[in-house]
Structure formats: structure tokens, C-alpha cells
Scaffold this motif. Sequence first.
Motif, PDB file in Angstrom:
ATOM      1  N   ALA A  77       0.834  -1.211   0.000  1.00  0.00           N
ATOM      2  CA  ALA A  77       0.000   0.000   0.000  1.00  0.00           C
ATOM      3  C   ALA A  77       0.864   1.255   0.000  1.00  0.00           C
ATOM      4  O   ALA A  77       0.536   2.250  -0.660  1.00  0.00           O
ATOM      5  N   LEU A  78       1.987   1.220   0.734  1.00  0.00           N
ATOM      6  CA  LEU A  78       2.889   2.365   0.749  1.00  0.00           C
ATOM      7  C   LEU A  78       3.462   2.628  -0.637  1.00  0.00           C
ATOM      8  O   LEU A  78       3.568   3.782  -1.072  1.00  0.00           O
ATOM      9  N   HIS A  79       3.825   1.559  -1.341  1.00  0.00           N
ATOM     10  CA  HIS A  79       4.363   1.726  -2.695  1.00  0.00           C
ATOM     11  C   HIS A  79       3.335   2.404  -3.596  1.00  0.00           C
ATOM     12  O   HIS A  79       3.673   3.284  -4.399  1.00  0.00           O
ATOM     13  N   GLU A  80       2.072   2.044  -3.477  1.00  0.00           N
ATOM     14  CA  GLU A  80       1.038   2.669  -4.301  1.00  0.00           C
ATOM     15  C   GLU A  80       0.796   4.113  -3.881  1.00  0.00           C
ATOM     16  O   GLU A  80       0.412   4.953  -4.693  1.00  0.00           O
ATOM     17  N   THR A  81       0.993   4.416  -2.591  1.00  0.00           N
ATOM     18  CA  THR A  81       0.886   5.802  -2.134  1.00  0.00           C
ATOM     19  C   THR A  81       1.997   6.651  -2.745  1.00  0.00           C
ATOM     20  O   THR A  81       1.776   7.778  -3.174  1.00  0.00           O
ATOM     21  N   VAL A  82       3.208   6.088  -2.784  1.00  0.00           N
ATOM     22  CA  VAL A  82       4.348   6.806  -3.352  1.00  0.00           C
ATOM     23  C   VAL A  82       4.183   6.964  -4.858  1.00  0.00           C
ATOM     24  O   VAL A  82       4.374   8.053  -5.411  1.00  0.00           O
ATOM     25  N   ALA A  83       3.806   5.876  -5.525  1.00  0.00           N
ATOM     26  CA  ALA A  83       3.705   5.894  -6.987  1.00  0.00           C
ATOM     27  C   ALA A  83       2.251   6.046  -7.424  1.00  0.00           C
ATOM     28  O   ALA A  83       1.786   5.348  -8.315  1.00  0.00           O
TER      29      ALA A  83
ATOM     30  N   VAL B 281       9.486  16.731  -1.329  1.00  0.00           N
ATOM     31  CA  VAL B 281      10.579  16.329  -0.454  1.00  0.00           C
ATOM     32  C   VAL B 281      10.646  14.810  -0.294  1.00  0.00           C
ATOM     33  O   VAL B 281      11.734  14.229  -0.274  1.00  0.00           O
ATOM     34  N   THR B 282       9.488  14.158  -0.194  1.00  0.00           N
ATOM     35  CA  THR B 282       9.457  12.729   0.081  1.00  0.00           C
ATOM     36  C   THR B 282       9.262  11.872  -1.159  1.00  0.00           C
ATOM     37  O   THR B 282       9.484  10.662  -1.114  1.00  0.00           O
ATOM     38  N   GLY B 283       8.815  12.476  -2.255  1.00  0.00           N
ATOM     39  CA  GLY B 283       8.537  11.713  -3.459  1.00  0.00           C
ATOM     40  C   GLY B 283       7.191  11.018  -3.440  1.00  0.00           C
ATOM     41  O   GLY B 283       6.882  10.233  -4.340  1.00  0.00           O
ATOM     42  N   ILE B 284       6.341  11.295  -2.448  1.00  0.00           N
ATOM     43  CA  ILE B 284       5.026  10.654  -2.352  1.00  0.00           C
ATOM     44  C   ILE B 284       4.074  11.316  -3.345  1.00  0.00           C
ATOM     45  O   ILE B 284       3.646  12.461  -3.151  1.00  0.00           O
ATOM     46  N   GLN B 285       3.723  10.610  -4.411  1.00  0.00           N
ATOM     47  CA  GLN B 285       2.884  11.186  -5.448  1.00  0.00           C
ATOM     48  C   GLN B 285       1.441  11.381  -5.005  1.00  0.00           C
ATOM     49  O   GLN B 285       0.736  12.232  -5.539  1.00  0.00           O
ATOM     50  N   GLU B 286       0.984  10.597  -4.027  1.00  0.00           N
ATOM     51  CA  GLU B 286      -0.363  10.783  -3.500  1.00  0.00           C
ATOM     52  C   GLU B 286      -0.528  12.200  -2.942  1.00  0.00           C
ATOM     53  O   GLU B 286      -1.594  12.808  -3.074  1.00  0.00           O
ATOM     54  N   ALA B 287       0.529  12.742  -2.337  1.00  0.00           N
ATOM     55  CA  ALA B 287       0.465  14.104  -1.802  1.00  0.00           C
ATOM     56  C   ALA B 287       0.290  15.117  -2.934  1.00  0.00           C
ATOM     57  O   ALA B 287      -0.478  16.080  -2.803  1.00  0.00           O
ATOM     58  N   LYS B 288       0.981  14.911  -4.049  1.00  0.00           N
ATOM     59  CA  LYS B 288       0.844  15.828  -5.187  1.00  0.00           C
ATOM     60  C   LYS B 288      -0.544  15.723  -5.802  1.00  0.00           C
ATOM     61  O   LYS B 288      -1.137  16.735  -6.204  1.00  0.00           O
ATOM     62  N   ARG B 289      -1.071  14.510  -5.886  1.00  0.00           N
ATOM     63  CA  ARG B 289      -2.422  14.338  -6.437  1.00  0.00           C
ATOM     64  C   ARG B 289      -3.446  15.049  -5.557  1.00  0.00           C
ATOM     65  O   ARG B 289      -4.356  15.722  -6.050  1.00  0.00           O
ATOM     66  N   MET B 290      -3.297  14.907  -4.236  1.00  0.00           N
ATOM     67  CA  MET B 290      -4.201  15.588  -3.313  1.00  0.00           C
ATOM     68  C   MET B 290      -4.089  17.100  -3.451  1.00  0.00           C
ATOM     69  O   MET B 290      -5.090  17.822  -3.398  1.00  0.00           O
ATOM     70  N   ALA B 291      -2.849  17.588  -3.606  1.00  0.00           N
ATOM     71  CA  ALA B 291      -2.639  19.033  -3.747  1.00  0.00           C
ATOM     72  C   ALA B 291      -3.398  19.570  -4.955  1.00  0.00           C
ATOM     73  O   ALA B 291      -4.028  20.642  -4.892  1.00  0.00           O
ATOM     74  N   LEU B 292      -3.350  18.859  -6.064  1.00  0.00           N
ATOM     75  CA  LEU B 292      -4.062  19.295  -7.265  1.00  0.00           C
ATOM     76  C   LEU B 292      -5.575  19.285  -7.050  1.00  0.00           C
ATOM     77  O   LEU B 292      -6.287  20.207  -7.488  1.00  0.00           O
ATOM     78  N   SER B 293      -6.081  18.261  -6.367  1.00  0.00           N
ATOM     79  CA  SER B 293      -7.526  18.178  -6.110  1.00  0.00           C
ATOM     80  C   SER B 293      -7.994  19.332  -5.231  1.00  0.00           C
ATOM     81  O   SER B 293      -9.049  19.924  -5.476  1.00  0.00           O
TER      82      SER B 293
END
Length: 518
Positions: free
Chosen positions: A209-215, A495-507
Motif C-alpha cells: 500500500a505504501l508503494h502505491e501511495t508513493v507511486a 521532499v518525500t517523493g510521495i505522489q499521493e500528496a501531489k495528487r491531493m494538492a491538485l484536487s
Amino acid sequence: MVYRGKPSKACSECRIKRRKCDLSRPACRQCVRAGSTCDGYRDANYLTIRDQTAETVGKIPLFSENNALHISFDGNQGGSAGPRPSQPAQVYHSKERRRHGPWLRIEIPLEDQALHFFFHHYAVHGSSQTYSHPDCRSIIYARATGSGYLASLITAVGLASLAYVESAPTLTQAASRTFSRALCDIRAALEDPTEAASDQMLVAVMLLALHETVASDFDDDSNPWDRHVDGALALIQLRGAAQLCNRISRCIFLNLTTEILINCLQRGVRVPILLINLMADARKYETAQEEPATRLADMIVSVCAIIASGKENIMREEDLSSYISALLSIDTDLECWTQILPAEYEYTTLTDSDDLRATKAYIGRYDTYTSVEIAHTWNLQRCARITLRQALLETLSKHPHRPSSQPTLPFLPPSISYTRLLHSSDTVIEENTRDICYSVPYIVHGCNKARKSSDLRAARILHLLWPLYIAGMARTADDTLRFWVALKLKMIGEVTGIQEAKRMALSVRRQCLSLETL
């Protein structure tokens, strides 16, 4: 750092005068005979360590290749006597800023870079450890030596994170290959009942699940845990109640329980009965420090159940009264939860202007907690109240109140008016949304009353992503709050490379009324 040999056991006066000390106590006879004061002896475990970083830097040739990895060693220049706490090497890629010198450019294999990145960001360090749980995942990570599915997953997460931080397609491909290899190894390991019931297999599911959160896929709105809940439940069923007797195994179970509860709350579905039964069994082993969090977990189960019932049934108007009453009753329980907490759950509000400029706190305030774990527990309670109140308002929106009609409606409890319920719900949502934002500087930067700050590490902020997203998407949020939340999420992703954070930021940013470039 260089070990300088076994230190002398002589007293300080004899060492200065370079004479043989007879080690007598309470004072050596040499000092007594000379009429000087004997200051006593060193601790038996005393070591002399000298920082020779500067000399070492001069002996190593510098490389100019773009794929070189930079390692900085924190510490003072020159020699120093006495023991010093060891500091982990900070790992940076070649395009990172170099003002943290001295720097070494050393070519390091990709897998080693990935491991450095993973353990720096995802293993709990020092003060980040909490009183109620050992750092169970890091303990299991440490066992992942050599080849194997867990080692491959750790490497895959590290490579995927580095790939996004460094915008390096080569690392993305390497992460994908390593992840595929790990999946094949997991399938093979699951054929062994003993391995399937092991601690490391359950941690492996959490790493999937962490890998999918990152990618995270930007076109996929599902939660990374959605695809793994059934597998995790099957594993904990296989492990049975015995997993609750061992401290490490129980800690892994509690971490997994939190992840599944958050997933159910996000989706508005019931918590699986298997997990509810094991949660009840786990209460037999809980500590006094764990009790508030487990009591909150039971409330989350109730919140999920009542919200799910509202989705599952097309309720008649006469059924709405009991539904709304149930929502308000659970919300009252969640509010009362805050009134009977032990002292360690108290948090402090800070408004120091200099510190606020450094942390970019929300509207001039931030709150400090006794641990990151407690801050996350508070935010889970806040998310539950926001989710519950927004479910209530969604129900009311389907039955709009006309100003000319009666002050109360048939489906509302007699003592509550439609207008008052709307106002109180918006107030609860706004207050809890702001409290989530006030917790961010402490969780992200580790800021405390001593004005100390630590590096941003993914392990601290993983459970902050959803509360931040809830705050940014709340119906009461204005553009100021949404821009602030979007910027924080974007920074976390960079900073962390977590793409889920970027997706949330856009939403969150899309919800702003006046769009600006972040």
C-alpha cells in the motif's frame, strides 16, 4: 570519526602531569602525596573519538558524474575529545544543494541509494518513537537482509521515492522491476502457511500500500489501501488471536487496524466484522496509554456503520429522524472523548512570530503535542467529526427547508431546528478543520516548545495526508486555507517523493474559487 584507542584510567591530575596513577579511591596516593586535589576517574565506558572528516575529505578524489551520490556528515570540524552521539549520514543526489558541506562525491549503487532514502524517511528515528508502541515496522525492516520479498519491497519504495524527487525515469524503471520481483516472491511465499502468517508478510502488505501511495496514479481516485484490505484481513485471520500476545505482532496489528479504519471512514463503508472481533480481543492486552486510541477506534467503527447505513438504504422521511439522531449521538461521544483524556494528550498553542515565519504556520498559530502519534490520534478524531457532520449536511440537502415552513421538520429531533443544525454543523467542521492545520508544523517539522526543528521525514507525515486533504476539501474551507493546504501537500510530495500528496494538492487546488499558480 576515528577510534583513538583505549583511554587511560588514571585520574585527571596524573594524566596532566604524566605520572603513574595507582587508581586508589577515593583519591590516588600520588595526589595525596603531592598535596594536590584528585578529581576522580573517568567512567569505565568512556571513549575518545576524534572527528577526522576534514582530513578524510582531502584524501578522496572527487567525481563529476551526474549519477554520483552525495553524503554529508554532520559535525564540528577539527578534533574533539569525549563521546558524541552518532549522527546518520544524510543522503542527497547530485543536484541537491551543497551548502551542508563537507561533501563527498561517491558513486553508490542504485539499490544502496534507495535503502538510504527509505530508512531515512520511513524508519522512525530517536524522538520520533512513541511511548505506546515500539517502532515495529523498523524492527521488521531490520530483519530484511539479503534477498527476499521484504527487502525487494523496501528497495522498490526507496527507488520510487527517489525517482520522483529526482525526476529520474531510470529510477522509475528500476523501481518497477524491483516491485514486480517482490510480487512474484510474495506469491511464492504465501504458499507456505508459516511464512504467510509471519510478521514480515503482514508488514509486506503494508509496504504494498505504501508503494502505491508513493507511486500514485493521477487518474486513479481509489485509496491505495482499497486493493489490499481483503488480503490484509485474510492474513490477520490466519494469524488469529495469537498475534495479540506478542508485543511486536500486536503493534503491527494495531498499525494495520488504523489503516483499515481510515480506509473504511474514507469510503463510508462498514468495518469488517472480523476486524471488529479482533479489536475486542486486543483490548485485553492494551496499556493505559493505548486506551484513548482504542476507545476512539471503537467510535470510528460506529461512525462507519451509521454512515454506511445511510448509503445502503433509501430512507423514508420517518426513518431520517433516527438516522440524524444517531449521527448526532456519535458526534457527542466524539466530543466527550476529548474531555476524558490523560495529561499526555494535552497540546499547547504557540503564536511566537519568529517561529511562525520559520514554520509557515496557518494564520499565525500552531499546536505542539507530546508525540507525533498523539497528534495523529487527535486528527483522526477531527476527521471523524468532519466526515460525520458533512454526511449529516448531505442528508439535509436532500430535504431542503423552506423559510416559510415550520422551524422544525418531521425528520428532525423535536428540540433541534433546521437552521440551528446547519449552523452548528458548519461550526464543528470549521473548528476541526483549523485544528488539523494547526497540527501541521509540529508533525511536518517537529517544532516544539524548545523551538527545535527536525528534517521532514515521510514516516511522520503519512498519516497527515488524509487529514490535510479533508481540511482542504471541507465545505467551510475558504481559498486562503485551501491554498495553504495545497502548498503543504505539494511540499510534502516534492521532499518525500510521495505522489499521493501531489495528487491531493491538485484536487484541493481545483476547489479554489480563484486559481493561482502554486
